[in-house]
Design an enzyme around this catalytic site. Structure first.
Site, short mmCIF file in Angstrom:
data_model
loop_
_atom_site.label_atom_id
_atom_site.label_comp_id
_atom_site.label_asym_id
_atom_site.label_seq_id
_atom_site.Cartn_x
_atom_site.Cartn_y
_atom_site.Cartn_z
N THR A 225 0.85 -1.19 0.00
CA THR A 225 0.00 0.00 0.00
C THR A 225 0.89 1.23 0.00
OG1 THR A 225 -1.84 -1.07 1.13
CG2 THR A 225 -1.65 1.31 1.40
N ARG B 172 -14.93 -5.77 -0.73
CA ARG B 172 -14.32 -5.35 0.53
C ARG B 172 -13.61 -4.01 0.37
NH1 ARG B 172 -8.71 -4.25 2.26
NH2 ARG B 172 -8.69 -4.51 4.53
N VAL B 173 -13.78 -3.13 1.33
CA VAL B 173 -13.12 -1.83 1.34
C VAL B 173 -12.33 -1.70 2.64
CG1 VAL B 173 -13.42 0.67 1.32
CG2 VAL B 173 -14.90 -0.78 -0.08
N GLY B 174 -11.07 -1.36 2.53
CA GLY B 174 -10.23 -1.19 3.70
C GLY B 174 -10.17 0.24 4.17
N ASP B 175 -9.09 0.58 4.86
CA ASP B 175 -8.99 1.91 5.45
C ASP B 175 -8.47 2.98 4.50
OD1 ASP B 175 -6.40 0.53 5.66
OD2 ASP B 175 -5.73 2.34 6.67
N THR C 67 -0.78 2.38 6.61
CA THR C 67 -0.67 1.10 5.92
C THR C 67 -0.67 -0.01 6.95
OG1 THR C 67 0.75 -0.31 4.54
CG2 THR C 67 1.85 1.37 5.86
N GLY C 68 -1.40 -1.08 6.69
CA GLY C 68 -1.45 -2.18 7.65
C GLY C 68 -2.76 -2.92 7.59
N GLY D 246 -6.25 -3.12 7.59
CA GLY D 246 -7.20 -2.06 7.31
C GLY D 246 -8.37 -1.97 8.25
#
Length: 379
Positions: A239, A267-270, A290-291, A293
């Protein structure tokens, strides 16, 4: 014949017993050399709470996860990572030198990283569970808290530019899926087909993630709730993100990602979530994360850093450290963040084993950091 007692034995034995009794003390913490070695741990913790550098105008990251190792990383791979980070910093430097603002600088830097298949954004995005690609990105301007984001796009070459268009040309903050793709195309952004994002490395990661495993820890990692878990975290998530401060001391931040290998479709992350993966507010911080999410969303990671500075009186380094190292691991995830304040103080704490990042100083110097032994504080 009468044997005379050897009187010298008694004092010698006494000395030997005393030495033997003293020996364990040398191996116990708190004495001799062992004490000095043991005292290094708190020093490292203190360093991690300090800034990485000062007088920084732009910084980028390329993901967090299992660290690259100096002794085992191929020199060509090391050069590729350093060149990729440096190229992004040079792109942002050109913008700032030409009088561009911090928003344009972070967009330019992230676009370069999106075009580099080494990173999990744009060209090198990971695969979803159905062997597709769904990309997320966001951008935020610190002067007025304007923000834009796209989620689940499938045909935009540079999602960060689509996010900026959302910020500047709509009354919304986030567009998702087909609507976001159509909006980007209507506004003239280059579009691509899904095979543009395909790389052998990411395909191999998907195959590995789908392979049956008897190791519950590996299975949990593959199915875990964060971007970059499973196969993709063999090294780093990839990321990408950028933070910048311009001549007017306005802050900006941007983040872009392909998500996590083998993620559920939709799916949606941070990364596209303002206050989780990206945040910028003048007077406090510009931050890109980054990590894992889901954990960064639940912990409102980047917004919390800003709040600790604004309402808690914290400096940027200690605030970022508290969130990333002190709080988020208790929620079940790790990662890192790059954080920059309006004075150019830069921090890059990470609770993951490693994180790759680089920064540009006011004097034009470019620094890249890949290995754990490069992440100690300068500031």
């Amino acid at each position: 014949m009468r044997v005379r007692p050897r009187l010298w034995i008694v004092p010698v034995l006494t000395v030997l017993v005393a030495v033997a009794a003293a020996l364990p003390a040398f191996s116990r913490p708190g004495s001799g050399e062992a004490h000095r070695v043991g005292a290094m741990a708190p020093t490292k913790v203190a360093d991690a709470r300090r800034p990485v550098a000062r007088d920084v105008v732009l910084a980028v990251h390329g993901g967090a996860g299992t660290a690259l190792r100096r002794g085992t990383t191929d020199p060509r791979k090391e050069k590729a990572y350093r060149d990729g980070l440096a190229d992004a910093l040079k792109a942002g430097r050109r913008v700032l030198r030409d009088g561009g603002d911090s928003v344009a600088a972070v967009e330019a830097a992230v676009r370069v990283l999106e075009d580099n298949e080494l990173f999990n954004a744009g060209r090198g995005a990971v695969f979803t569970e159905d062997a597709g690609h769904e990309l997320d990105a966001s951008i935020m301007r610190g002067s007025d808290l304007a923000a834009g984001a796209v989620a689940g796009v499938r045909s935009v070459r540079n999602p960060v530019s689509a996010a900026r268009l959302v910020m500047e040309k709509t009354k919304h903050v986030m567009l998702a899926g087909e609507g976001a793709d159509d909006f980007a195309a209507r506004n003239g952004l280059p579009t691509v087909t899904q095979d543009y994002y395909w790389t052998q490395r990411r395909w191999d990661e998907l195959v590995k993630a789908k392979a049956p495993t008897k190791d519950p820890r590996a299975e949990k990692a593959t199915k875990g709730g964060g971007k970059g878990t499973g196969a993709a975290e063999e090294e780093i998530t990839g990321t990408v993100g950028a933070v910048a401060v311009d001549r007017d001391r306005d802050l900006a931040a941007a983040t872009s990602t392909g998500g996590m290998t083998n993620k559920m479709a939709g799916r949606v992350g941070d990364s596209p979530v303002v206050g989780a993966g990206t945040y910028a507010k003048n007077g406090t911080v510009a931050a890109s994360a980054t990590g894992h999410g889901e954990v960064f969303i639940r912990g409102a990671a980047t917004a919390t850093i800003s709040h600790l500075i604004e309402f808690g009186g914290r400096d940027v380094a200690s605030a970022a450290y508290e969130v990333v190292v002190g709080r988020l691991p208790r929620l079940g995830g790790t990662g890192g963040v790059i954080a920059l304040d309006h004075e150019g103080t830069f921090a890059a704490p990470h609770s993951s084993e490693g994180m790759v990042y680089g920064y540009l100083t006011e004097d034009g110097d470019i620094v890249t950091r890949l290995f754990p032994d490069e992440t100690s504080s300068d500031g």
